[in-house]
Every structure is written in structure tokens, then in C-alpha cells.
Design a protein around this motif. Structure first.
Motif, PDB file in Angstrom:
ATOM      1  N   PHE A 192     -10.538 -27.822 -55.075  1.00 36.01           N
ATOM      2  CA  PHE A 192     -10.669 -26.402 -54.777  1.00 36.01           C
ATOM      3  C   PHE A 192     -10.670 -26.106 -53.279  1.00 36.01           C
ATOM      4  CE2 PHE A 192     -12.820 -26.942 -58.929  1.00 36.01           C
ATOM      5  CZ  PHE A 192     -11.989 -26.136 -59.694  1.00 36.01           C
ATOM      6  N   LYS A 193     -10.374 -27.117 -52.480  1.00 32.55           N
ATOM      7  CA  LYS A 193     -10.269 -26.939 -51.019  1.00 32.55           C
ATOM      8  C   LYS A 193     -11.521 -26.292 -50.435  1.00 32.55           C
ATOM      9  CE  LYS A 193      -6.127 -28.565 -51.256  1.00 32.55           C
ATOM     10  NZ  LYS A 193      -5.871 -29.968 -50.847  1.00 32.55           N
ATOM     11  N   ASN A 248     -18.852 -28.026 -44.747  1.00 30.60           N
ATOM     12  CA  ASN A 248     -20.145 -27.379 -44.522  1.00 30.60           C
ATOM     13  C   ASN A 248     -20.168 -26.053 -45.267  1.00 30.60           C
ATOM     14  OD1 ASN A 248     -20.998 -29.459 -42.729  1.00 30.60           O
ATOM     15  ND2 ASN A 248     -19.764 -28.527 -41.101  1.00 30.60           N
ATOM     16  N   LEU A 249     -20.879 -26.020 -46.371  1.00 30.61           N
ATOM     17  CA  LEU A 249     -20.913 -24.830 -47.223  1.00 30.61           C
ATOM     18  C   LEU A 249     -22.020 -23.878 -46.784  1.00 30.61           C
ATOM     19  CD1 LEU A 249     -20.391 -26.639 -50.620  1.00 30.61           C
ATOM     20  CD2 LEU A 249     -18.820 -24.970 -49.625  1.00 30.61           C
ATOM     21  N   GLU A 250     -21.673 -22.584 -46.775  1.00 25.81           N
ATOM     22  CA  GLU A 250     -22.631 -21.548 -46.421  1.00 25.81           C
ATOM     23  C   GLU A 250     -22.556 -20.433 -47.467  1.00 25.81           C
ATOM     24  OE1 GLU A 250     -21.518 -20.360 -42.536  1.00 25.81           O
ATOM     25  OE2 GLU A 250     -22.168 -22.230 -41.576  1.00 25.81           O
ATOM     26  N   ASN A 251     -23.354 -19.394 -47.261  1.00 29.63           N
ATOM     27  CA  ASN A 251     -23.406 -18.295 -48.239  1.00 29.63           C
ATOM     28  C   ASN A 251     -22.061 -17.608 -48.423  1.00 29.63           C
ATOM     29  OD1 ASN A 251     -26.120 -18.575 -48.913  1.00 29.63           O
ATOM     30  ND2 ASN A 251     -26.790 -17.340 -47.166  1.00 29.63           N
ATOM     31  N   ASN A 252     -21.280 -17.486 -47.370  1.00 29.23           N
ATOM     32  CA  ASN A 252     -20.020 -16.747 -47.438  1.00 29.23           C
ATOM     33  C   ASN A 252     -18.800 -17.669 -47.447  1.00 29.23           C
ATOM     34  OD1 ASN A 252     -21.387 -14.240 -47.354  1.00 29.23           O
ATOM     35  ND2 ASN A 252     -21.539 -14.376 -45.101  1.00 29.23           N
ATOM     36  N   SER A 253     -18.984 -18.921 -47.807  1.00 33.25           N
ATOM     37  CA  SER A 253     -17.871 -19.875 -47.819  1.00 33.25           C
ATOM     38  C   SER A 253     -16.866 -19.504 -48.905  1.00 33.25           C
ATOM     39  CB  SER A 253     -18.386 -21.294 -48.057  1.00 33.25           C
ATOM     40  OG  SER A 253     -19.215 -21.714 -46.998  1.00 33.25           O
ATOM     41  N   VAL A 254     -15.585 -19.743 -48.607  1.00 25.67           N
ATOM     42  CA  VAL A 254     -14.516 -19.477 -49.575  1.00 25.67           C
ATOM     43  C   VAL A 254     -13.615 -20.704 -49.663  1.00 25.67           C
ATOM     44  CG1 VAL A 254     -14.520 -16.995 -49.213  1.00 25.67           C
ATOM     45  CG2 VAL A 254     -13.063 -18.436 -47.789  1.00 25.67           C
ATOM     46  N   CYS A 255     -12.892 -20.792 -50.769  1.00 27.44           N
ATOM     47  CA  CYS A 255     -11.928 -21.884 -50.933  1.00 27.44           C
ATOM     48  C   CYS A 255     -10.686 -21.601 -50.094  1.00 27.44           C
ATOM     49  CB  CYS A 255     -11.532 -22.018 -52.401  1.00 27.44           C
ATOM     50  SG  CYS A 255     -12.902 -22.363 -53.515  1.00 27.44           S
ATOM     51  N   LYS A 256     -10.190 -22.619 -49.445  1.00 29.92           N
ATOM     52  CA  LYS A 256      -9.032 -22.449 -48.562  1.00 29.92           C
ATOM     53  C   LYS A 256      -7.737 -22.581 -49.368  1.00 29.92           C
ATOM     54  CE  LYS A 256     -11.587 -24.183 -44.577  1.00 29.92           C
ATOM     55  NZ  LYS A 256     -11.656 -25.205 -43.501  1.00 29.92           N
ATOM     56  N   ILE A 257      -7.535 -21.620 -50.266  1.00 32.87           N
ATOM     57  CA  ILE A 257      -6.343 -21.610 -51.119  1.00 32.87           C
ATOM     58  C   ILE A 257      -5.685 -20.245 -50.999  1.00 32.87           C
ATOM     59  CG2 ILE A 257      -5.476 -21.823 -53.474  1.00 32.87           C
ATOM     60  CD1 ILE A 257      -7.881 -23.539 -54.145  1.00 32.87           C
ATOM     61  N   SER A 258      -4.443 -20.222 -50.582  1.00 32.20           N
ATOM     62  CA  SER A 258      -3.729 -18.940 -50.476  1.00 32.20           C
ATOM     63  C   SER A 258      -3.214 -18.527 -51.852  1.00 32.20           C
ATOM     64  CB  SER A 258      -2.553 -19.063 -49.503  1.00 32.20           C
ATOM     65  OG  SER A 258      -1.622 -20.025 -49.977  1.00 32.20           O
ATOM     66  N   ARG A 259      -2.996 -17.235 -52.019  1.00 29.13           N
ATOM     67  CA  ARG A 259      -2.612 -16.704 -53.326  1.00 29.13           C
ATOM     68  C   ARG A 259      -1.259 -17.234 -53.808  1.00 29.13           C
ATOM     69  NH1 ARG A 259      -5.274 -12.228 -55.300  1.00 29.13           N
ATOM     70  NH2 ARG A 259      -6.941 -11.410 -53.972  1.00 29.13           N
ATOM     71  N   GLN A 260      -0.351 -17.511 -52.892  1.00 29.15           N
ATOM     72  CA  GLN A 260       1.007 -17.913 -53.261  1.00 29.15           C
ATOM     73  C   GLN A 260       1.202 -19.426 -53.228  1.00 29.15           C
ATOM     74  OE1 GLN A 260       2.825 -15.523 -54.426  1.00 29.15           O
ATOM     75  NE2 GLN A 260       1.254 -14.033 -53.825  1.00 29.15           N
ATOM     76  N   GLY A 288       0.880 -23.536 -54.293  1.00 30.78           N
ATOM     77  CA  GLY A 288       1.058 -24.256 -55.554  1.00 30.78           C
ATOM     78  C   GLY A 288      -0.262 -24.495 -56.268  1.00 30.78           C
ATOM     79  N   ILE A 289      -1.330 -24.724 -55.502  1.00 38.24           N
ATOM     80  CA  ILE A 289      -2.637 -24.943 -56.114  1.00 38.24           C
ATOM     81  C   ILE A 289      -3.120 -23.677 -56.812  1.00 38.24           C
ATOM     82  CG2 ILE A 289      -5.048 -25.500 -55.642  1.00 38.24           C
ATOM     83  CD1 ILE A 289      -4.169 -27.256 -53.374  1.00 38.24           C
ATOM     84  N   ALA A 290      -2.870 -22.519 -56.197  1.00 39.74           N
ATOM     85  CA  ALA A 290      -3.275 -21.256 -56.817  1.00 39.74           C
ATOM     86  C   ALA A 290      -2.549 -21.062 -58.146  1.00 39.74           C
ATOM     87  CB  ALA A 290      -2.980 -20.093 -55.875  1.00 39.74           C
ATOM     88  N   GLN A 291      -1.243 -21.375 -58.175  1.00 40.54           N
ATOM     89  CA  GLN A 291      -0.483 -21.256 -59.411  1.00 40.54           C
ATOM     90  C   GLN A 291      -0.985 -22.235 -60.468  1.00 40.54           C
ATOM     91  OE1 GLN A 291       1.651 -18.985 -60.256  1.00 40.54           O
ATOM     92  NE2 GLN A 291       2.047 -19.923 -62.268  1.00 40.54           N
ATOM     93  N   LEU A 292      -1.376 -23.427 -60.023  1.00 40.76           N
ATOM     94  CA  LEU A 292      -1.911 -24.426 -60.952  1.00 40.76           C
ATOM     95  C   LEU A 292      -3.219 -23.949 -61.582  1.00 40.76           C
ATOM     96  CD1 LEU A 292      -1.564 -27.347 -62.046  1.00 40.76           C
ATOM     97  CD2 LEU A 292      -3.004 -28.096 -60.147  1.00 40.76           C
ATOM     98  N   LEU A 293      -4.070 -23.336 -60.772  1.00 41.99           N
ATOM     99  CA  LEU A 293      -5.346 -22.834 -61.278  1.00 41.99           C
ATOM    100  C   LEU A 293      -5.126 -21.693 -62.267  1.00 41.99           C
ATOM    101  CD1 LEU A 293      -7.469 -22.845 -58.001  1.00 41.99           C
ATOM    102  CD2 LEU A 293      -7.643 -24.418 -59.922  1.00 41.99           C
ATOM    103  N   ARG A 294      -4.120 -20.850 -62.014  1.00 44.27           N
ATOM    104  CA  ARG A 294      -3.834 -19.749 -62.933  1.00 44.27           C
ATOM    105  C   ARG A 294      -3.307 -20.263 -64.271  1.00 44.27           C
ATOM    106  NH1 ARG A 294      -0.827 -17.745 -58.373  1.00 44.27           N
ATOM    107  NH2 ARG A 294      -2.117 -16.393 -57.059  1.00 44.27           N
ATOM    108  N   THR A 295      -2.554 -21.352 -64.213  1.00 47.72           N
ATOM    109  CA  THR A 295      -1.904 -21.878 -65.423  1.00 47.72           C
ATOM    110  C   THR A 295      -2.848 -22.713 -66.276  1.00 47.72           C
ATOM    111  OG1 THR A 295       0.146 -22.006 -64.133  1.00 47.72           O
ATOM    112  CG2 THR A 295       0.128 -23.127 -66.256  1.00 47.72           C
TER     113      THR A 295
END
Length: 274
Positions: free
Chosen positions: A227-228, A232-244, A246-253
Motif C-alpha cells: 500500500f506504499k 514514519n506514520l502519523e495522524n495524517n499519513s496517506v498511501c503514496k499511490i496515484s489514482r492512475q 497500476g497499483i491503484a487499478q489493481l486495488l480496484r480490481t
């Protein structure tokens, strides 16, 4: 004439020990001569081979299991037992089984009262480990697995499997948390789910939040990597995955995403993935 002797595998038992005696004893006139060592007639070829010093005893292997039982969980002992069968070639497998059965089955005996069911579950676990080493429990002198005895490790496993597969086939999203102690079938449930999903031609993602779980569950990927997630995780951390990507498409599928040992992960990691 030795070159014409038929080869024998260690797993063949007495046939193997007979061949070993024939290779080291000159001039035997009958089979009884092979049983005799220092004017003492032994009941089996293995015993005669052991007395002649042609093979080592299983005392070291037995001691290894005894020491491990002091600090290892029964599931780890069953894995060790399978490893010993495959790579250490014990001479008397049945004796090794009888001597250490209580330690091998300790967790199952606490949960179930049926003696046959407990034995079946222990044998099934050992067979799974043996098959992962390209071996099979039928090649060793063990009690046989009784196919008529229920092998399920817990009612929750069947319920969880049916519930999750219903959501998958109905395309209804859902989140499930499976909490079961060691030996109650978590690993079996994961394998069954993944096998069913793959057989239907769907995509599944199996991850683990700890390195220990990765070793146990082949095919998983570390949660941070999949999930990239930032180191160092914090309260506002996000996954470094762009919407377009290949990983994003894999997660959707993906039909199912399994995160093993999720209770070991930080809260910030779960929030970022969500």
C-alpha cells in the motif's frame, strides 16, 4: 555383485536395513545370520543395523524435540517434526511419534475432547508441512488419517468462509475481522479463500503486517510495501499511490484483500489504507 543389488530408499524400512546389512556383512548363509550381532539375535534388521553401528540412533532427534517443547508452540513442533522426517531420516518414526505425541497435540487436546479428531488434526498439519517439502505422510510409519473424522478446527472458520464468499459473489463490500488463537484454523481459512477466489478467475491480494507472518504465509507481501505506506506514520499519513497508477487499478480490481496480523499494525496504517 554389489552393482546388481536393487537400491532401497530409507523410507522403505526393513528393506533398506536389509540391503545395508548385506553390503557390510560377508558370507551370511541365511537371513537369521543377519539378525545376529555378538551372538545375540535381534528381532528386526534395523535393530541389528543399529547394534552394528551402521546407523545412528534417534536419541539426538528425540532430545531436540524434547528441548523444543519447553519453549515452542505445538504448531512449531509439528513443523519441526515434519522437517525431521524429511531431512533427518529417523530410524523409528513410530517411536518418535509416540514419545512426543502429547507435545505435538497439546493445543488441540485443550480444545477438543475427541481423541480421533485431535490425532487427525495433528496428522493433517504434519502432512501439510511435509507436502510443502515435496513429501507425504503416507511414506512414513504413522497412524493413518481417518477420513471419516471431521477435520475442522472450529465452527467460526466455516461461518467466516461462507459469509465472506457470499459477499464476494454478490459484489457487496464488507470488512471482516477474524480473531482466532493459534491452531484454530486461521491459516486454513486464508488458503481456502484465496484458492476459491483464484479458481473463479478473480484477483486477490494477501498482505501481512509483520515479518513473521510473511514467513508462514507464502505469497504475501508486506503491508507497507503493497500500500506504499510511509515509514514514519502519523495522524495524517496517506498511501503514496496515484489514482492512475497500476497499483491503484489493481486495488480496484481485487475481490478480496487479506491483511494478516492486522492487530500488530499501527492505527495510522489502517487509517491511511482506509
Amino acid at each position: 555383485m554389489r552393482g546388481r543389488m536393487v537400491s532401497a530408499n530409507h523410507a522403505e524400512g526393513e528393506r533398506y536395513y536389509l540391503r545395508l546389512l548385506l553390503l557390510h556383512i560377508s558370507g551370511p548363509m541365511c537371513f537369521e545370520d543377519l539378525y545376529i550381532v555378538n551372538n545375540v539375535q535381534h528381532p528386526t534388521f534395523r535393530k541389528a543395523t543399529l547394534e552394528r553401528g551402521l546407523i545412528e540412533s534417534d536419541d539426538g532427534l528425540s532430545q531436540c524435540l524434547t528441548e523444543a517443547s519447553l519453549f515452542q508452540a505445538p504448531i512449531a513442533l509439528r513443523r519441526m517434526f515434519a522437517t525431521i522426517l524429511t531431512f533427518c531420516e529417523p530410524g523409528d518414526v513410530r517411536k518418535l511419534w509416540d514419545d512426543h505425541y502429547n507435545a505435538l497435540s497439546e493445543d488441540y487436546r485443550r480444545q477438543y475432547g475427541s481423541i480421533e479428531r485431535v490425532q487427525n488434526m495433528v496428522l493433517t498439519d504434519i502432512n501439510i508441512f511435509l507436502q510443502s517439502m515435496s513429501d507425504n505422510i503416507d511414506c512414513f510409519d504413522h497412524p493413518k488419517i481417518n477420513e471419516n473424522v471431521d477435520l475442522e478446527s472450529g465452527v467460526f472458520r466455516e461461518f467466516a468462509y461462507d459469509e465472506i464468499m457470499w459477499h464476494v459473489h454478490s459484489n457487496i463490500p464488507g470488512v471482516f475481522f477474524i480473531d482466532g488463537p493459534g491452531g484454530t484454523g486461521n491459516f486454513f481459512l486464508y488458503k481456502a479463500l484465496l484458492a476459491n477466489i483464484r479458481s473463479c478467475g478473480h484477483i486477490e491480494l494477501a498482505t501481512a503486517s509483520s515479518g513473521v507472518a510473511l514467513i508462514t504465509f507464502l505469497g504475501e507481501e508486506q503491508t507497507h510495501s503493497r500500500f506504499k505506506l510511509p515509514i514514519n506514520l502519523e495522524n495524517n499519513s496517506v498511501c503514496k499511490i496515484s489514482r492512475q497508477s497500476g497499483i491503484a487499478q489493481l486495488l480496484r480490481t481485487a475481490k478480496v484483500i487479506i491483511c494478516d496480523e492486522v492487530s500488530m499494525a499501527k492505527r495510522h496504517a489502517l487509517e491511511a489504507v482506509d
